[in-house]
Design a protein around this motif. Structure first.
Motif, PDB file in Angstrom:
ATOM      1  N   PHE A  13      27.349  43.708  27.059  1.00  0.00           N
ATOM      2  CA  PHE A  13      27.904  42.907  28.150  1.00  0.00           C
ATOM      3  C   PHE A  13      28.884  43.726  28.986  1.00  0.00           C
ATOM      4  O   PHE A  13      28.868  43.641  30.222  1.00  0.00           O
ATOM      5  N   THR A  14      29.725  44.515  28.341  1.00  0.00           N
ATOM      6  CA  THR A  14      30.667  45.328  29.115  1.00  0.00           C
ATOM      7  C   THR A  14      29.926  46.383  29.940  1.00  0.00           C
ATOM      8  O   THR A  14      30.358  46.724  31.046  1.00  0.00           O
ATOM      9  N   ARG A  15      28.797  46.870  29.420  1.00  0.00           N
ATOM     10  CA  ARG A  15      27.993  47.819  30.206  1.00  0.00           C
ATOM     11  C   ARG A  15      27.443  47.141  31.459  1.00  0.00           C
ATOM     12  O   ARG A  15      27.547  47.676  32.573  1.00  0.00           O
ATOM     13  N   VAL A  16      26.870  45.949  31.283  1.00  0.00           N
ATOM     14  CA  VAL A  16      26.330  45.201  32.420  1.00  0.00           C
ATOM     15  C   VAL A  16      27.447  44.853  33.404  1.00  0.00           C
ATOM     16  O   VAL A  16      27.274  44.954  34.629  1.00  0.00           O
ATOM     17  N   LEU A  17      28.592  44.467  32.869  1.00  0.00           N
ATOM     18  CA  LEU A  17      29.735  44.126  33.715  1.00  0.00           C
ATOM     19  C   LEU A  17      30.208  45.345  34.499  1.00  0.00           C
ATOM     20  O   LEU A  17      30.535  45.252  35.693  1.00  0.00           O
ATOM     21  N   GLY A  18      30.228  46.494  33.835  1.00  0.00           N
ATOM     22  CA  GLY A  18      30.643  47.717  34.509  1.00  0.00           C
ATOM     23  C   GLY A  18      29.698  48.098  35.636  1.00  0.00           C
ATOM     24  O   GLY A  18      30.136  48.533  36.717  1.00  0.00           O
ATOM     25  N   GLU A  19      28.395  47.929  35.399  1.00  0.00           N
ATOM     26  CA  GLU A  19      27.416  48.236  36.445  1.00  0.00           C
ATOM     27  C   GLU A  19      27.564  47.275  37.626  1.00  0.00           C
ATOM     28  O   GLU A  19      27.400  47.674  38.785  1.00  0.00           O
ATOM     29  N   LEU A  20      27.882  46.021  37.319  1.00  0.00           N
ATOM     30  CA  LEU A  20      28.074  45.039  38.391  1.00  0.00           C
ATOM     31  C   LEU A  20      29.292  45.392  39.241  1.00  0.00           C
ATOM     32  O   LEU A  20      29.209  45.448  40.477  1.00  0.00           O
ATOM     33  N   THR A  21      30.420  45.632  38.592  1.00  0.00           N
ATOM     34  CA  THR A  21      31.656  45.879  39.346  1.00  0.00           C
ATOM     35  C   THR A  21      31.642  47.236  40.048  1.00  0.00           C
ATOM     36  O   THR A  21      32.383  47.434  41.016  1.00  0.00           O
ATOM     37  N   ALA A  22      30.796  48.162  39.578  1.00  0.00           N
ATOM     38  CA  ALA A  22      30.680  49.454  40.263  1.00  0.00           C
ATOM     39  C   ALA A  22      30.117  49.276  41.668  1.00  0.00           C
ATOM     40  O   ALA A  22      30.312  50.139  42.535  1.00  0.00           O
ATOM     41  N   GLU A  23      29.434  48.150  41.901  1.00  0.00           N
ATOM     42  CA  GLU A  23      28.843  47.871  43.209  1.00  0.00           C
ATOM     43  C   GLU A  23      29.765  47.031  44.098  1.00  0.00           C
ATOM     44  O   GLU A  23      29.378  46.655  45.201  1.00  0.00           O
ATOM     45  N   LEU A  24      30.974  46.729  43.605  1.00  0.00           N
ATOM     46  CA  LEU A  24      31.879  45.850  44.343  1.00  0.00           C
ATOM     47  C   LEU A  24      33.033  46.628  44.959  1.00  0.00           C
ATOM     48  O   LEU A  24      33.319  47.762  44.571  1.00  0.00           O
ATOM     49  N   ASP A  25      33.709  45.964  45.879  1.00  0.00           N
ATOM     50  CA  ASP A  25      34.886  46.542  46.531  1.00  0.00           C
ATOM     51  C   ASP A  25      36.130  46.095  45.766  1.00  0.00           C
ATOM     52  O   ASP A  25      36.461  44.907  45.774  1.00  0.00           O
ATOM     53  N   PRO A  26      36.840  47.018  45.099  1.00  0.00           N
ATOM     54  CA  PRO A  26      38.014  46.608  44.318  1.00  0.00           C
ATOM     55  C   PRO A  26      39.176  46.109  45.167  1.00  0.00           C
ATOM     56  O   PRO A  26      40.130  45.538  44.632  1.00  0.00           O
ATOM     57  N   ALA A  27      39.093  46.304  46.460  1.00  0.00           N
ATOM     58  CA  ALA A  27      40.173  45.847  47.339  1.00  0.00           C
ATOM     59  C   ALA A  27      39.826  44.543  48.040  1.00  0.00           C
ATOM     60  O   ALA A  27      40.660  43.982  48.753  1.00  0.00           O
ATOM     61  N   GLY A  28      38.606  44.055  47.847  1.00  0.00           N
ATOM     62  CA  GLY A  28      38.200  42.859  48.569  1.00  0.00           C
ATOM     63  C   GLY A  28      37.501  41.856  47.682  1.00  0.00           C
ATOM     64  O   GLY A  28      37.202  42.123  46.513  1.00  0.00           O
ATOM     65  N   GLY A  29      37.237  40.692  48.243  1.00  0.00           N
ATOM     66  CA  GLY A  29      36.521  39.650  47.521  1.00  0.00           C
ATOM     67  C   GLY A  29      37.284  39.151  46.302  1.00  0.00           C
ATOM     68  O   GLY A  29      38.484  39.402  46.134  1.00  0.00           O
ATOM     69  N   TRP A  30      36.556  38.432  45.449  1.00  0.00           N
ATOM     70  CA  TRP A  30      37.177  37.917  44.230  1.00  0.00           C
ATOM     71  C   TRP A  30      37.583  39.047  43.292  1.00  0.00           C
ATOM     72  O   TRP A  30      38.576  38.927  42.560  1.00  0.00           O
ATOM     73  N   PHE A  31      36.830  40.132  43.306  1.00  0.00           N
ATOM     74  CA  PHE A  31      37.171  41.259  42.441  1.00  0.00           C
ATOM     75  C   PHE A  31      38.577  41.757  42.761  1.00  0.00           C
ATOM     76  O   PHE A  31      39.399  41.986  41.868  1.00  0.00           O
ATOM     77  N   GLY A  32      38.866  41.909  44.043  1.00  0.00           N
ATOM     78  CA  GLY A  32      40.200  42.333  44.452  1.00  0.00           C
ATOM     79  C   GLY A  32      41.271  41.327  44.060  1.00  0.00           C
ATOM     80  O   GLY A  32      42.375  41.703  43.638  1.00  0.00           O
ATOM     81  N   VAL A  33      40.947  40.035  44.185  1.00  0.00           N
ATOM     82  CA  VAL A  33      41.900  38.985  43.810  1.00  0.00           C
ATOM     83  C   VAL A  33      42.233  39.071  42.327  1.00  0.00           C
ATOM     84  O   VAL A  33      43.404  39.031  41.924  1.00  0.00           O
ATOM     85  N   PHE A  34      41.202  39.189  41.491  1.00  0.00           N
ATOM     86  CA  PHE A  34      41.430  39.241  40.043  1.00  0.00           C
ATOM     87  C   PHE A  34      42.207  40.491  39.642  1.00  0.00           C
ATOM     88  O   PHE A  34      43.060  40.447  38.750  1.00  0.00           O
ATOM     89  N   LEU A  35      41.912  41.608  40.301  1.00  0.00           N
ATOM     90  CA  LEU A  35      42.629  42.844  39.992  1.00  0.00           C
ATOM     91  C   LEU A  35      44.108  42.723  40.343  1.00  0.00           C
ATOM     92  O   LEU A  35      44.965  43.284  39.650  1.00  0.00           O
ATOM     93  N   ARG A  36      44.406  41.994  41.396  1.00  0.00           N
ATOM     94  CA  ARG A  36      45.808  41.825  41.793  1.00  0.00           C
ATOM     95  C   ARG A  36      46.516  40.782  40.933  1.00  0.00           C
ATOM     96  O   ARG A  36      47.683  40.961  40.575  1.00  0.00           O
ATOM     97  N   ARG A  37      45.822  39.709  40.586  1.00  0.00           N
ATOM     98  CA  ARG A  37      46.469  38.615  39.859  1.00  0.00           C
ATOM     99  C   ARG A  37      46.612  38.894  38.364  1.00  0.00           C
ATOM    100  O   ARG A  37      47.601  38.489  37.749  1.00  0.00           O
ATOM    101  N   ASP A  38      45.625  39.554  37.755  1.00  0.00           N
ATOM    102  CA  ASP A  38      45.675  39.772  36.308  1.00  0.00           C
ATOM    103  C   ASP A  38      44.976  41.082  35.934  1.00  0.00           C
ATOM    104  O   ASP A  38      43.938  41.080  35.272  1.00  0.00           O
ATOM    105  N   PRO A  39      45.546  42.208  36.342  1.00  0.00           N
ATOM    106  CA  PRO A  39      44.888  43.487  36.054  1.00  0.00           C
ATOM    107  C   PRO A  39      44.787  43.779  34.560  1.00  0.00           C
ATOM    108  O   PRO A  39      43.781  44.328  34.099  1.00  0.00           O
ATOM    109  N   GLU A  40      45.818  43.395  33.783  1.00  0.00           N
ATOM    110  CA  GLU A  40      45.788  43.669  32.341  1.00  0.00           C
ATOM    111  C   GLU A  40      44.689  42.858  31.656  1.00  0.00           C
ATOM    112  O   GLU A  40      43.938  43.382  30.823  1.00  0.00           O
ATOM    113  N   GLY A  41      44.602  41.580  32.010  1.00  0.00           N
ATOM    114  CA  GLY A  41      43.578  40.739  31.398  1.00  0.00           C
ATOM    115  C   GLY A  41      42.179  41.212  31.731  1.00  0.00           C
ATOM    116  O   GLY A  41      41.281  41.202  30.876  1.00  0.00           O
TER     117      GLY A  41
END
Length: 225
Positions: A13-41
């Motif tokens: 699952f972490t492999r699949v998750l990593g492949e998914l997030t590799a295609e995302l913008d870490p500064a935008g979208g929900w991915f960016g929101v989650f990274l800002r709100r709870d980076p440790e989690g």
């Protein structure tokens, strides 16, 4: 499920998750929101030490759809969902997994209640405040977050209940299978020690009156004279 199976499911699952997030913008979208709100989690989940809530995975899939189109996202969705299902099943099957689910559910119920109260408070202050027009931007943003928190808490409660149900079904199935296997392994018409009813093992013959061995049923010797 063995520890190795659990580890393999989480790694997948972490492999699949990593492949998914590799295609995302870490500064935008929900991915960016989650990274800002709870980076440790988020980091703990990406490392496979905890299971990412499914609503977060769905939000990441929404980001993927926005960037790569709905057809591509639909293909990826099935892979992510199946990897999550297997990982959740293995994660919950660990010793203490059921209690951990119950504890998480208790926490999420409280968070849902808190989010609902916060939303009502913000809605009331927006409607009743004389300076509502001046504060509308800030209050509107807070209200949007409160509503998002409420939706996510509700979704997590539902997901945790589904996982509890799946775990209980798996345990019941395994218990029934073990009982069936045990019954199939027994020889029909035997006593618990393996002897057939009405018969005894060689060397352990016993008479009905309790005497054993060759003396059972032997005539009593008569005294001479």
């Amino acid at each position: 499920m063995t520890e190795e199976q659990h580890s393999a499911a989480m790694r997948e699952f972490t492999r699949v998750l990593g492949e998914l997030t590799a295609e995302l913008d870490p500064a935008g979208g929900w991915f960016g929101v989650f990274l800002r709100r709870d980076p440790e989690g988020l980091a703990v989940c990406f490392q496979g030490r905890d299971l990412l809530p499914w609503d977060v995975a769905e939000a990441l899939l929404q980001d993927f759809a926005a960037l790569h189109g709905l057809p591509a996202a639909e293909r990826v969705y099935g892979l992510v969902r199946e990897a999550y299902r297997v990982a959740a099943a293995s994660y919950d099957a660990r010793p203490g997994g059921r209690q951990a689910l119950l504890d998480q559910l208790d926490v999420m119920i409280r968070e849902r209640q808190y989010a609902a109260v916060r939303r009502r408070r913000l809605t009331g202050s927006t409607e009743g405040s004389p300076s509502a027009a001046e504060d509308s931007a800030g209050t509107g943003a807070e209200l949007a977050w409160a509503e998002d928190d409420l939706r996510r808490a509700s979704a997590r409660c539902a997901e945790l209940r589904r996982r509890l149900e799946a775990l209980e079904t798996a345990v019941a199935t395994a218990t029934a299978a073990a009982a069936t296997a045990g019954a199939a392994g027994a020889v029909p018409g035997t006593e618990p020690d393996g002897a057939h009813p009405g018969h005894t093992r060689a060397g352990q013959a016993a008479s009905r009156d309790g005497r054993t061995g060759s003396s059972a049923g032997a005539p009593a010797s008569s005294s001479s004279g």
